[in-house]
Write a protein that holds these residues in place. Structure first.
Motif, PDB file in Angstrom:
ATOM      1  N   GLY A  25      17.753 -13.693  27.662  1.00  0.00           N
ATOM      2  CA  GLY A  25      19.130 -14.079  27.465  1.00  0.00           C
ATOM      3  C   GLY A  25      19.291 -14.920  26.222  1.00  0.00           C
ATOM      4  N   GLU A  26      20.521 -14.976  25.743  1.00  0.00           N
ATOM      5  CA  GLU A  26      20.800 -15.792  24.566  1.00  0.00           C
ATOM      6  C   GLU A  26      22.202 -16.363  24.686  1.00  0.00           C
ATOM      7  N   SER A  27      22.412 -17.527  24.065  1.00  0.00           N
ATOM      8  CA  SER A  27      23.704 -18.206  24.116  1.00  0.00           C
ATOM      9  C   SER A  27      24.030 -18.810  22.768  1.00  0.00           C
ATOM     10  N   THR A  28      25.322 -18.936  22.504  1.00  0.00           N
ATOM     11  CA  THR A  28      25.794 -19.656  21.325  1.00  0.00           C
ATOM     12  C   THR A  28      26.722 -20.767  21.796  1.00  0.00           C
ATOM     13  N   TYR A  29      26.822 -21.827  21.003  1.00  0.00           N
ATOM     14  CA  TYR A  29      27.582 -23.012  21.390  1.00  0.00           C
ATOM     15  C   TYR A  29      28.488 -23.420  20.239  1.00  0.00           C
ATOM     16  N   GLU A  30      29.724 -23.819  20.585  1.00  0.00           N
ATOM     17  CA  GLU A  30      30.694 -24.239  19.573  1.00  0.00           C
ATOM     18  C   GLU A  30      31.144 -25.663  19.895  1.00  0.00           C
ATOM     19  N   TRP A  31      31.109 -26.545  18.874  1.00  0.00           N
ATOM     20  CA  TRP A  31      31.416 -27.964  19.056  1.00  0.00           C
ATOM     21  C   TRP A  31      32.622 -28.338  18.206  1.00  0.00           C
ATOM     22  N   ASN A  32      33.394 -29.323  18.671  1.00  0.00           N
ATOM     23  CA  ASN A  32      34.537 -29.768  17.873  1.00  0.00           C
ATOM     24  C   ASN A  32      34.142 -30.924  16.962  1.00  0.00           C
ATOM     25  N   ALA A  33      35.101 -31.452  16.224  1.00  0.00           N
ATOM     26  CA  ALA A  33      34.810 -32.507  15.255  1.00  0.00           C
ATOM     27  C   ALA A  33      34.372 -33.802  15.923  1.00  0.00           C
ATOM     28  N   ASN A  34      34.683 -33.975  17.205  1.00  0.00           N
ATOM     29  CA  ASN A  34      34.268 -35.173  17.939  1.00  0.00           C
ATOM     30  C   ASN A  34      32.889 -35.035  18.572  1.00  0.00           C
ATOM     31  N   GLY A  35      32.214 -33.922  18.266  1.00  0.00           N
ATOM     32  CA  GLY A  35      30.881 -33.725  18.832  1.00  0.00           C
ATOM     33  C   GLY A  35      30.900 -33.267  20.268  1.00  0.00           C
ATOM     34  N   GLN A  36      31.987 -32.640  20.714  1.00  0.00           N
ATOM     35  CA  GLN A  36      32.104 -32.156  22.084  1.00  0.00           C
ATOM     36  C   GLN A  36      31.943 -30.638  22.117  1.00  0.00           C
ATOM     37  N   LEU A  37      31.172 -30.162  23.064  1.00  0.00           N
ATOM     38  CA  LEU A  37      31.041 -28.729  23.274  1.00  0.00           C
ATOM     39  C   LEU A  37      32.356 -28.193  23.841  1.00  0.00           C
ATOM     40  N   ILE A  38      32.931 -27.200  23.206  1.00  0.00           N
ATOM     41  CA  ILE A  38      34.222 -26.676  23.666  1.00  0.00           C
ATOM     42  C   ILE A  38      34.148 -25.213  24.091  1.00  0.00           C
ATOM     43  N   ARG A  39      33.096 -24.523  23.665  1.00  0.00           N
ATOM     44  CA  ARG A  39      33.044 -23.100  23.972  1.00  0.00           C
ATOM     45  C   ARG A  39      31.613 -22.603  23.815  1.00  0.00           C
ATOM     46  N   GLY A  40      31.299 -21.526  24.536  1.00  0.00           N
ATOM     47  CA  GLY A  40      29.998 -20.892  24.399  1.00  0.00           C
ATOM     48  C   GLY A  40      30.066 -19.440  24.823  1.00  0.00           C
ATOM     49  N   THR A  41      29.133 -18.638  24.320  1.00  0.00           N
ATOM     50  CA  THR A  41      29.003 -17.249  24.752  1.00  0.00           C
ATOM     51  C   THR A  41      27.575 -17.025  25.217  1.00  0.00           C
ATOM     52  N   TRP A  42      27.389 -16.077  26.132  1.00  0.00           N
ATOM     53  CA  TRP A  42      26.046 -15.801  26.641  1.00  0.00           C
ATOM     54  C   TRP A  42      25.866 -14.309  26.905  1.00  0.00           C
ATOM     55  N   LYS A  43      24.621 -13.889  26.876  1.00  0.00           N
ATOM     56  CA  LYS A  43      24.270 -12.511  27.204  1.00  0.00           C
ATOM     57  C   LYS A  43      22.927 -12.522  27.911  1.00  0.00           C
ATOM     58  N   GLU A  44      22.853 -11.807  29.022  1.00  0.00           N
ATOM     59  CA  GLU A  44      21.621 -11.734  29.797  1.00  0.00           C
ATOM     60  C   GLU A  44      21.260 -10.269  30.019  1.00  0.00           C
ATOM     61  N   THR A  45      19.989  -9.952  29.810  1.00  0.00           N
ATOM     62  CA  THR A  45      19.498  -8.586  29.982  1.00  0.00           C
ATOM     63  C   THR A  45      18.346  -8.583  30.967  1.00  0.00           C
ATOM     64  N   SER A  46      18.395  -7.676  31.944  1.00  0.00           N
ATOM     65  CA  SER A  46      17.323  -7.573  32.934  1.00  0.00           C
ATOM     66  C   SER A  46      17.039  -6.115  33.222  1.00  0.00           C
ATOM     67  N   ILE A  47      15.858  -5.858  33.726  1.00  0.00           N
ATOM     68  CA  ILE A  47      15.441  -4.496  34.064  1.00  0.00           C
ATOM     69  C   ILE A  47      15.490  -4.341  35.570  1.00  0.00           C
ATOM     70  N   LYS A  48      16.264  -3.393  36.053  1.00  0.00           N
ATOM     71  CA  LYS A  48      16.401  -3.141  37.472  1.00  0.00           C
ATOM     72  C   LYS A  48      15.606  -1.902  37.849  1.00  0.00           C
ATOM     73  N   SER A  49      14.957  -1.989  39.041  1.00  0.00           N
ATOM     74  CA  SER A  49      14.151  -0.871  39.523  1.00  0.00           C
ATOM     75  C   SER A  49      14.759  -0.288  40.775  1.00  0.00           C
ATOM     76  N   GLY A  50      14.580   1.015  40.970  1.00  0.00           N
ATOM     77  CA  GLY A  50      15.026   1.672  42.183  1.00  0.00           C
ATOM     78  C   GLY A  50      14.064   1.414  43.321  1.00  0.00           C
ATOM     79  N   HIS A  51      14.317   2.049  44.458  1.00  0.00           N
ATOM     80  CA  HIS A  51      13.486   1.828  45.630  1.00  0.00           C
ATOM     81  C   HIS A  51      12.051   2.302  45.418  1.00  0.00           C
ATOM     82  N   ASP A  52      11.874   3.340  44.616  1.00  0.00           N
ATOM     83  CA  ASP A  52      10.520   3.857  44.389  1.00  0.00           C
ATOM     84  C   ASP A  52       9.839   3.196  43.207  1.00  0.00           C
ATOM     85  N   ASN A  53      10.509   2.187  42.606  1.00  0.00           N
ATOM     86  CA  ASN A  53       9.983   1.438  41.462  1.00  0.00           C
ATOM     87  C   ASN A  53       9.759   2.315  40.226  1.00  0.00           C
TER      88      ASN A  53
END
Length: 716
Positions: free
Chosen positions: A377-405
């Motif tokens: 996964g990865e994330s980005t962070y956006e801060w304002n002029a007062n040093g406060q986090l105001i926004r972020g984006t994220w993405k997560e990737t995983s591998i899913k398996s069926g019943h027979d793997n």
């Protein structure tokens, strides 16, 4: 039933003074000083109901010198000599209280024999308080002893007993601790426990082995709990070594040094200037000194001391298990010592919710990767002029398996997080929008009236603006957060590499600590315990503030006893069921938190089920005005207008029985009362009434002080 029109003897300056002597409750003698009050105090004279009464007297420093209790017998007040007492203080040349002695009284209220006493002694950086009790055979013996370190932490506690038949004193229980810094000042913070544990270097609890053992030698007591942490620097490495004992209640305190063994060791290789760890090797040991598990992590830092990456390895130092990387948004960097940086790596030192993302600086990007299943996964962070986090984006990737793997697919989830702040500049809420799943989760950060972060509440919604539905923490699903991934099942099992693994989880209701052991890819054993997370404190009972018979020298509340006692649920791993199994739980445990402006205390049974609730309602002045019980009944409190002075308490039981107490005050130093009368507004008649400016009153529109027939009257 008494008349609703009550007469109170109080001083005319009462409304202008500071709070009454509430602070006299829980005042340890080591903190009592011979200092004259800077203002004229208003103190409690007596408490009275239909059947009971208490009267108080004070010395020139405002400390209670006598408490006289009366019961009504055949319409007459009769002194209760069992609960009444007088007490005297001894001060040294610096004005420090060094001793307090309480005395029994006769039927006339005169001082007779000694009841109990307490003494203070300072030895180096340690302050000792010793409390003595008089027994029925006329002898006086130690009852409790407390020791406090240079930071005011309680580091030693001894409970004593005395056998009248054998004339023997003995130690009933013993607790010793050592800290690397102050911890009590964090007691009001939601992360007090984690801060305290990070500074705890020595923890010993011991007791007698059965009722037959009577000893005054601590070394002869049997160990109930023991843990020793040693930090040592050797060349360019720093070590944290943890020592434990086996066979609790079978070994004595005096044999600890030869019985204890090193259970774990953290070895930190340091950078050139010794300010940051660049490699950590975690080792677990068996009792015979063999390494049962070993894992290595490496850390990269920038020139400002900010964390750039964490890489965790499996048994092979070349096989990556986990990787986390960071970049930063600006030049800001926290100034942390080596030990503080290590604590931050462990997730400690978080005072406010935003600290999680500002442990070393303001993060610009972060990413993670798990090698065992390919999750990343990865994330980005956006801060304002007062040093406060105001926004972020994220993405997560995983591998899913069926019943027979065999049927595998790659699933990607992505979203956005927005952040809001309160007037104090701390996080008020975060909203996490999973774009791929099209759901919204809002986390609201809760603060008490002092601005201290006390907990969180979770809500589900349909848009950025809601509407929001509150989620029960105990049933809440694992939620996504910036640069983290959801936990796996079974509960708390999230690392299946061979070796020992720790369990640390806090979901806002339950704090979970423990460990488990994996052998050849299977969980082979483990245990954990859960304690309730209290993010608020039960309000001080205004009745107890005035009427506790040990006031002002009752011992301080033993927070450690409450937190480290048996109010925990213990689980162990069942290899047959491949799941956790409850071994033991308390029959009654309490969780305290804030809810809709009130303070709530939920009582849990051994199955972790809420069986009753107490709700404490506060007014706009932060005064406790009502306690309501889910099983029926309540207590209400009424105060003199614009003060914290309790005038009346009414206890109503579930069966309708009522007990009413009234409270009376006067100026300190036994000044003659001025005769202010206090009545309820509904009972007031405005004939010949004037305000304090001499204007005639025809209609009462508010509470306050008025002049009636030349006397001052308080309308409430």
């Amino acid at each position: 039933m008494r008349s609703s029109t009550l007469l109170f003897t109080i001083a005319s300056a009462m409304l202008l003074q500071a709070d009454p002597a509430v602070a006299q409750n829980n005042v340890p003698i080591r903190k009592i000083k011979a200092v004259m009050p800077s203002t004229e105090l208003t103190l409690l004279d007596r408490v009275e109901s239909d059947t009971h009464k208490k009267e108080y007297q004070y010395n020139e420093y405002g400390y209670i010198t006598s408490v006289m209790e009366y019961n009504k017998d055949a319409g007459q007040w009769v002194l209760d000599t069992d609960n009444s007492y007088r007490q005297e203080y001894v001060f040294d040349a610096d004005g420090q209280c060094t001793a307090r002695t309480a005395y029994n009284v006769d039927k006339a209220g005169n001082k007779t024999t000694e009841k109990n006493k307490a003494e203070v002694e300072v030895i180096g950086d340690t302050t000792w308080e010793r409390h003595y009790q008089k027994y029925d055979d006329g002898t006086t013996h130690l009852s409790e002893t407390y020791a406090y370190d240079q930071w005011g932490n309680r580091v030693e506690k001894i409970n004593y007993g005395y056998d009248i038949d054998s004339k023997k004193e003995y130690i009933r229980g013993y607790k010793k601790r050592e800290y690397s810094g102050p911890v009590d000042k964090y007691a009001d913070n939601t992360n007090y426990n984690s801060i305290r544990e990070s500074r705890l270097l020595y923890d010993l609890t011991a007791e007698t082995n059965g009722s037959d053992q009577t000893t005054m030698d601590i070394n002869e007591l049997y160990v109930e709990e023991f843990r020793k942490v040693v930090w040592q620097t050797e060349n360019d490495k720093l070590y944290k070594r943890v020592y434990n004992c086996e066979g609790f209640l079978q070994i004595t305190v005096g044999s600890i040094e030869r019985e204890m063994w090193k259970s774990s060791e953290r070895e930190f290789k340091l950078n050139a200037d010794g300010t940051r760890p660049v490699q950590e090797t975690m080792r677990y040991y068996s009792k015979n000194g063999e390494v049962t598990s070993e894992h290595t992590s490496t850390f990269a830092w920038d020139n400002s001391g900010r964390l750039l990456s964490v890489i965790k390895y499996n048994k092979s130092s070349s096989e990556i298990s986990y990787k986390n990387e960071y970049t930063y948004a600006d030049d800001y960097a926290k100034k942390l010592s080596l030990r503080e940086a290590i604590e931050a790596l462990d997730g400690g030192g978080q005072i406010y919710p935003e600290d999680e993302l500002m442990q070393f600086g303001r993060i610009a990007t972060s990413s993670y990767y798990y090698a065992d299943d390919g999750d990343k996964g990865e994330s980005t962070y956006e801060w304002n002029a007062n040093g406060q986090l105001i926004r972020g984006t994220w993405k997560e990737t995983s591998i899913k398996s069926g019943h027979d793997n065999n049927d595998t697919s790659t699933v990607t989830d992505y979203g956005e997080v927005r952040v809001g702040y309160n007037a104090d500049g701390h996080m008020a809420w975060t909203i996490d929008h999973s774009i791929s799943e099209n759901d919204f989760v809002k986390i609201e950060y809760l603060y008490n009236k002092k601005g201290i972060w006390t907990g969180e509440a979770e809500y589900d919604g349909d848009s950025w603006d809601g509407p929001w539905t509150k989620v029960d923490w105990s049933k809440a699903r694992a939620r996504k957060r910036l640069a983290t991934r959801a936990a796996k099942t079974p509960k708390f099992i999230d690392d299946m590499t061979d070796g020992h693994h720790s369990i640390e989880n806090n979901d806002g209701v339950w704090n979970t600590q423990g460990n488990y052991y994996v052998s050849t890819g299977v969980v082979a054993g483990g245990s954990y315990y859960q304690k309730l997370v209290s993010t608020a404190s039960v309000p001080a009972n205004p009745e107890y503030n005035y009427t506790d018979p040990l006031m002002p020298l009752e011992m301080e509340e033993d927070y450690d006893e409450y937190e480290d006692g048996e109010e925990m649920w213990c689980y162990s791993w069942n290899t047959d069921k491949y799941d956790w199994e409850l071994d033991w739980g308390p029959t009654e445990a309490k969780r305290v938190y804030e809810n809709d402006g009130n303070i709530v205390a939920d009582i849990y049974d051994g199955n972790q089920t809420i069986v009753s609730t107490i709700t404490y309602r506060l007014d706009d002045d932060d005064r406790l005005v009502e306690e309501t019980y889910s099983k029926g009944g309540n207590i209400t409190y009424e105060y003199l207008p614009d003060t914290n002075y309790l005038l009346e308490s009414v206890e109503t039981a579930a069966d309708g029985y009522r007990n009413v107490c009234h409270y009376y005050y006067s100026k300190h130093n036994y000044v003659d009362p001025t005769g202010i009368e206090s009545i309820k507004r509904d009972d007031a008649s405005t004939a010949d009434w004037y305000d304090l400016q001499g204007r005639r009153i025809t209609t009462l529109t508010s509470k306050g002080i008025y002049i009636v027939n030349g006397k001052k009257v308080v309308v409430r």
